[in-house]
Design a protein around this motif. Structure first.
Motif, PDB file in Angstrom:
ATOM      1  N   ALA A 160       7.484 -11.453   1.340  1.00 41.91           N
ATOM      2  CA  ALA A 160       8.051 -10.130   1.651  1.00 41.91           C
ATOM      3  C   ALA A 160       7.214  -9.032   1.005  1.00 41.91           C
ATOM      4  N   ASP A 161       6.789  -9.228  -0.241  1.00 40.80           N
ATOM      5  CA  ASP A 161       5.934  -8.234  -0.905  1.00 40.80           C
ATOM      6  C   ASP A 161       4.612  -8.069  -0.169  1.00 40.80           C
ATOM      7  N   ALA A 162       4.027  -9.177   0.261  1.00 36.37           N
ATOM      8  CA  ALA A 162       2.752  -9.112   0.990  1.00 36.37           C
ATOM      9  C   ALA A 162       2.930  -8.375   2.313  1.00 36.37           C
ATOM     10  N   LEU A 163       4.043  -8.614   3.009  1.00 34.03           N
ATOM     11  CA  LEU A 163       4.298  -7.924   4.271  1.00 34.03           C
ATOM     12  C   LEU A 163       4.544  -6.429   4.050  1.00 34.03           C
ATOM     13  N   ARG A 164       5.247  -6.074   2.970  1.00 33.10           N
ATOM     14  CA  ARG A 164       5.455  -4.653   2.664  1.00 33.10           C
ATOM     15  C   ARG A 164       4.131  -3.968   2.356  1.00 33.10           C
ATOM     16  N   SER A 165       3.268  -4.655   1.625  1.00 34.23           N
ATOM     17  CA  SER A 165       1.957  -4.112   1.301  1.00 34.23           C
ATOM     18  C   SER A 165       1.124  -3.914   2.568  1.00 34.23           C
ATOM     19  N   ARG A 166       1.168  -4.878   3.440  1.00 31.82           N
ATOM     20  CA  ARG A 166       0.429  -4.786   4.711  1.00 31.82           C
ATOM     21  C   ARG A 166       0.966  -3.638   5.559  1.00 31.82           C
ATOM     22  N   ALA A 167       2.286  -3.483   5.593  1.00 31.12           N
ATOM     23  CA  ALA A 167       2.894  -2.397   6.369  1.00 31.12           C
ATOM     24  C   ALA A 167       2.480  -1.039   5.808  1.00 31.12           C
ATOM     25  N   ALA A 168       2.448  -0.917   4.482  1.00 29.76           N
ATOM     26  CA  ALA A 168       2.036   0.342   3.869  1.00 29.76           C
ATOM     27  C   ALA A 168       0.580   0.657   4.207  1.00 29.76           C
ATOM     28  N   ALA A 169      -0.276  -0.349   4.199  1.00 28.57           N
ATOM     29  CA  ALA A 169      -1.685  -0.141   4.537  1.00 28.57           C
ATOM     30  C   ALA A 169      -1.829   0.283   5.992  1.00 28.57           C
ATOM     31  N   LEU A 170      -1.041  -0.298   6.877  1.00 33.61           N
ATOM     32  CA  LEU A 170      -1.090   0.084   8.286  1.00 33.61           C
ATOM     33  C   LEU A 170      -0.592   1.510   8.503  1.00 33.61           C
ATOM     34  N   LYS A 171       0.392   1.928   7.718  1.00 30.66           N
ATOM     35  CA  LYS A 171       0.903   3.296   7.842  1.00 30.66           C
ATOM     36  C   LYS A 171      -0.144   4.312   7.410  1.00 30.66           C
TER      37      LYS A 171
END
Length: 97
Positions: free
Chosen positions: A68-79
């Motif tokens: 979940a942390d890795a997915l949140r980090s990836r989502a933030a980078a995409l934003k």
């Protein structure tokens, strides 16, 4: 009068679709799987009990939290990224005008 050609074409398309060659489904099943016995039939309340039971255990909680942390980090980078680069945006604007 225009309905008759549409009906004829529709009937022709329907008739030709019956000639389609379907893939051999049984060929995709291994001999081992084909020879296994069918699963036992169980009462529905047994299946529902499995659905209601939690699947998150203390053993896999850390792995789920890390994912979940890795997915949140990836989502933030995409934003933070631009979806369309400046060159493409300029080309799109030229095409719209």
């Amino acid at each position: 009068m225009a309905l008759a050609p549409a009906l004829i074409l529709g009937g022709l398309a329907f008739g030709v679709s019956g000639c389609t060659q379907f893939p051999e489904v049984n060929a995709s099943v291994s001999d081992e799987m084909a020879n296994k016995p069918y699963p036992d039939l169980v009462p529905i309340h047994t299946l529902r009990a499995r659905i209601d039971s939690p699947s998150l255990t203390p053993q896999n909680a850390d792995a789920v939290a890390a994912r979940a942390d890795a997915l949140r980090s990836r989502a933030a980078a995409l934003k933070r990224r631009e979806a369309v680069d400046a060159q493409t945006r300029a080309r799109m604007e030229r095409g719209v005008r």
